[in-house]
Design a protein around this motif. Structure first.
Motif, PDB file in Angstrom:
ATOM      1  N   ARG A 288       0.785  -1.238   0.000  1.00  0.00           N
ATOM      2  CA  ARG A 288       0.000   0.000   0.000  1.00  0.00           C
ATOM      3  C   ARG A 288       0.814   1.283   0.000  1.00  0.00           C
ATOM      4  N   CYS A 289       2.134   1.191   0.098  1.00  0.00           N
ATOM      5  CA  CYS A 289       2.926   2.416   0.254  1.00  0.00           C
ATOM      6  C   CYS A 289       4.073   2.496  -0.741  1.00  0.00           C
ATOM      7  N   ARG A 290       4.472   3.735  -1.010  1.00  0.00           N
ATOM      8  CA  ARG A 290       5.688   4.021  -1.764  1.00  0.00           C
ATOM      9  C   ARG A 290       6.556   4.957  -0.939  1.00  0.00           C
ATOM     10  N   ARG A 291       7.864   4.802  -1.087  1.00  0.00           N
ATOM     11  CA  ARG A 291       8.787   5.650  -0.339  1.00  0.00           C
ATOM     12  C   ARG A 291       8.963   6.973  -1.053  1.00  0.00           C
ATOM     13  N   THR A 292       9.106   8.050  -0.273  1.00  0.00           N
ATOM     14  CA  THR A 292       9.391   9.354  -0.852  1.00  0.00           C
ATOM     15  C   THR A 292      10.901   9.489  -1.048  1.00  0.00           C
ATOM     16  N   ARG A 293      11.312  10.619  -1.590  1.00  0.00           N
ATOM     17  CA  ARG A 293      12.737  10.841  -1.874  1.00  0.00           C
ATOM     18  C   ARG A 293      13.478  11.469  -0.693  1.00  0.00           C
ATOM     19  N   ALA A 294      12.865  11.585   0.456  1.00  0.00           N
ATOM     20  CA  ALA A 294      13.497  12.231   1.609  1.00  0.00           C
ATOM     21  C   ALA A 294      14.764  11.494   2.037  1.00  0.00           C
ATOM     22  N   ASP A 295      15.762  12.259   2.488  1.00  0.00           N
ATOM     23  CA  ASP A 295      17.008  11.669   2.979  1.00  0.00           C
ATOM     24  C   ASP A 295      16.734  10.884   4.260  1.00  0.00           C
ATOM     25  N   LEU A 296      17.578   9.863   4.480  1.00  0.00           N
ATOM     26  CA  LEU A 296      17.437   9.030   5.672  1.00  0.00           C
ATOM     27  C   LEU A 296      18.468   9.446   6.707  1.00  0.00           C
ATOM     28  N   ARG A 297      18.008   9.697   7.920  1.00  0.00           N
ATOM     29  CA  ARG A 297      18.898  10.001   9.041  1.00  0.00           C
ATOM     30  C   ARG A 297      18.658   8.989  10.147  1.00  0.00           C
ATOM     31  N   HIS A 298      19.674   8.839  10.999  1.00  0.00           N
ATOM     32  CA  HIS A 298      19.602   7.830  12.055  1.00  0.00           C
ATOM     33  C   HIS A 298      19.828   8.456  13.424  1.00  0.00           C
ATOM     34  N   GLU A 299      19.240   7.825  14.446  1.00  0.00           N
ATOM     35  CA  GLU A 299      19.449   8.273  15.814  1.00  0.00           C
ATOM     36  C   GLU A 299      20.900   8.050  16.218  1.00  0.00           C
ATOM     37  N   PRO A 300      21.475   8.948  17.014  1.00  0.00           N
ATOM     38  CA  PRO A 300      22.868   8.761  17.456  1.00  0.00           C
ATOM     39  C   PRO A 300      22.968   7.631  18.457  1.00  0.00           C
ATOM     40  N   HIS A 301      23.747   6.615  18.138  1.00  0.00           N
ATOM     41  CA  HIS A 301      23.917   5.484  19.052  1.00  0.00           C
ATOM     42  C   HIS A 301      25.169   4.721  18.627  1.00  0.00           C
ATOM     43  N   PRO A 302      25.981   4.275  19.592  1.00  0.00           N
ATOM     44  CA  PRO A 302      27.233   3.599  19.226  1.00  0.00           C
ATOM     45  C   PRO A 302      27.063   2.221  18.607  1.00  0.00           C
ATOM     46  N   THR A 303      25.964   1.517  18.897  1.00  0.00           N
ATOM     47  CA  THR A 303      25.836   0.144  18.396  1.00  0.00           C
ATOM     48  C   THR A 303      24.539  -0.123  17.632  1.00  0.00           C
ATOM     49  N   LEU A 304      23.577   0.786  17.698  1.00  0.00           N
ATOM     50  CA  LEU A 304      22.313   0.599  16.985  1.00  0.00           C
ATOM     51  C   LEU A 304      22.235   1.523  15.768  1.00  0.00           C
ATOM     52  N   ARG A 305      21.407   1.122  14.806  1.00  0.00           N
ATOM     53  CA  ARG A 305      21.183   1.934  13.607  1.00  0.00           C
ATOM     54  C   ARG A 305      19.670   1.991  13.376  1.00  0.00           C
ATOM     55  N   VAL A 306      19.068   3.040  13.916  1.00  0.00           N
ATOM     56  CA  VAL A 306      17.625   3.187  13.876  1.00  0.00           C
ATOM     57  C   VAL A 306      17.277   4.502  13.187  1.00  0.00           C
ATOM     58  N   PRO A 307      16.532   4.464  12.076  1.00  0.00           N
ATOM     59  CA  PRO A 307      16.157   5.708  11.387  1.00  0.00           C
ATOM     60  C   PRO A 307      15.328   6.607  12.285  1.00  0.00           C
ATOM     61  N   THR A 308      15.501   7.926  12.109  1.00  0.00           N
ATOM     62  CA  THR A 308      14.679   8.872  12.852  1.00  0.00           C
ATOM     63  C   THR A 308      13.296   8.976  12.249  1.00  0.00           C
ATOM     64  N   ASN A 309      13.197   8.924  10.915  1.00  0.00           N
ATOM     65  CA  ASN A 309      11.904   8.934  10.249  1.00  0.00           C
ATOM     66  C   ASN A 309      12.049   8.359   8.854  1.00  0.00           C
ATOM     67  N   VAL A 310      10.985   7.750   8.372  1.00  0.00           N
ATOM     68  CA  VAL A 310      10.930   7.215   7.012  1.00  0.00           C
ATOM     69  C   VAL A 310       9.565   7.606   6.448  1.00  0.00           C
ATOM     70  N   GLN A 311       9.556   8.601   5.587  1.00  0.00           N
ATOM     71  CA  GLN A 311       8.317   9.093   5.030  1.00  0.00           C
ATOM     72  C   GLN A 311       7.871   8.242   3.845  1.00  0.00           C
ATOM     73  N   VAL A 312       6.591   7.880   3.812  1.00  0.00           N
ATOM     74  CA  VAL A 312       6.032   7.140   2.698  1.00  0.00           C
ATOM     75  C   VAL A 312       4.728   7.765   2.260  1.00  0.00           C
ATOM     76  N   SER A 313       4.374   7.539   1.020  1.00  0.00           N
ATOM     77  CA  SER A 313       3.049   7.923   0.523  1.00  0.00           C
ATOM     78  C   SER A 313       2.150   6.695   0.603  1.00  0.00           C
ATOM     79  N   VAL A 314       0.885   6.923   0.955  1.00  0.00           N
ATOM     80  CA  VAL A 314      -0.069   5.830   1.161  1.00  0.00           C
ATOM     81  C   VAL A 314      -1.043   5.798   0.007  1.00  0.00           C
ATOM     82  N   ARG A 315      -1.292   4.584  -0.479  1.00  0.00           N
ATOM     83  CA  ARG A 315      -2.260   4.473  -1.577  1.00  0.00           C
ATOM     84  C   ARG A 315      -3.319   3.429  -1.233  1.00  0.00           C
TER      85      ARG A 315
END
Length: 315
Positions: A288-315
């Protein structure tokens, strides 16, 4: 340590131990860390891990996946034409499903409290974060079904372990797998194969820590006892000695060599459950979704890699 063989050996060698943590008064963050299997010394690890294994054995991964998909559909049905996967889904759906199945009285409130604990879970965090986490631990203890203190602690620990790692996997998968207007990188590959390749190339848990308890030979040199060691899953999963074309996204690659969930006695006991929860969310997002062209950023953490946000369009 970055070589696949070295990381795998360290995960199974008793000379590499999880760093010790200090305890604290009952019901606090420090007490929780000192009571869960994740940070337990060898002599306490097996009995505490058994609590988690027993709890997970009662949860059917297929049912978890179905419930995660249902919740995702409900969120998308209420959404407008845009949605942040991290805020609306990745950080809420898996915890709500898991907390409900573990019998917590208010799964939504539990999920909120778990996120606060997860933000302060690893030792060395800011004092203010630790104090907030103390209050969140008290909230969770009031929601967990009655049981001996260590059992309740390990049920909470199970939720905390699932929090950032599962959210990070869903976020990374949404970023890498959802089609963009100009291309669809996934083709007809199944969600399970796609998640396995995301875990290899962009794992939510990039590394884990160990301390040597004896002199250990590694890469042609001896590490003295007491050496802190960082085991890099992200590098090991791209080791060209193990993976052909290690930097290429290739769904359907054999999964046996993946180290993202660890291995040996301390390997993650909830691998199938985490993949089921993430898979339920991703099944619906892919439909149901498509990803937008927004850049991906991650939360600051020494061992984890977790995006701060991932914008998608809903159909």
């Amino acid at each position: 340590m970055t070589r696949h063989a070295d990381v795998r050996a360290a995960l199974t060698d008793p000379a590499f131990r999880v760093p010790a943590v200090d305890s604290g008064p009952p019901g606090t963050l420090a007490w929780l860390r000192a009571s869960v299997s994740r940070f337990s010394p060898p002599q306490r690890h097996a009995e505490r891990r058994a609590v988690v294994v027993t709890a997970l054995a009662e949860l059917d991964p297929d049912e978890l996946r179905h419930e995660a998909a249902q919740l995702t559909v409900a969120v998308l049905d209420r959404a407008g034409d845009r949605l942040d996967v991290m805020r609306a889904l990745a950080r809420s759906v898996p915890l709500r499903v898991l907390a409900g199945r573990l019998g917590l009285a208010d799964p939504a409130a539990a999920g909120t409290a778990v996120a606060v604990v997860a933000a302060a879970y690893h030792p060395g965090v800011d004092v203010a974060l630790a104090r907030r986490a103390d209050r969140a631990v008290a909230t969770l203890l009031a929601l967990v079904p009655p049981a001996p203190p260590e059992v309740r602690a390990n049920l909470i620990g199970l939720l905390v372990q699932a929090c950032d790692a599962t959210a990070g996997l869903i976020g990374a998968a949404a970023h890498h797998l959802l089609p963009r207007p100009d291309r669809d990188p996934t083709g007809q590959a199944g969600t399970a194969d796609l998640l396995a390749e995301v875990l290899r190339l962009d794992p939510p848990v990039r590394a884990t820590r160990r301390v040597t308890t004896a002199a250990v030979p590694v890469g042609g040199q001896d590490l003295p006892s007491g050496s802190p060691v960082l085991l890099r899953f992200d590098a090991a999963n791209r080791d060209p000695r193990v993976f052909a074309e290690p930097a290429t996204f290739r769904p359907g690659r054999p999964e046996a060599a993946l180290l993202t969930f660890g291995t040996g006695e301390r390997g993650c006991p909830g691998e199938r459950h985490a993949l089921a929860l993430a898979g339920g969310v991703l099944d619906v997002l892919r439909e149901r979704c498509r990803r937008t062209r927004a850049d991906l950023r991650h939360e600051p953490h020494p061992t984890l890699r977790v995006p701060t946000n991932v914008q998608v369009s809903v159909r």
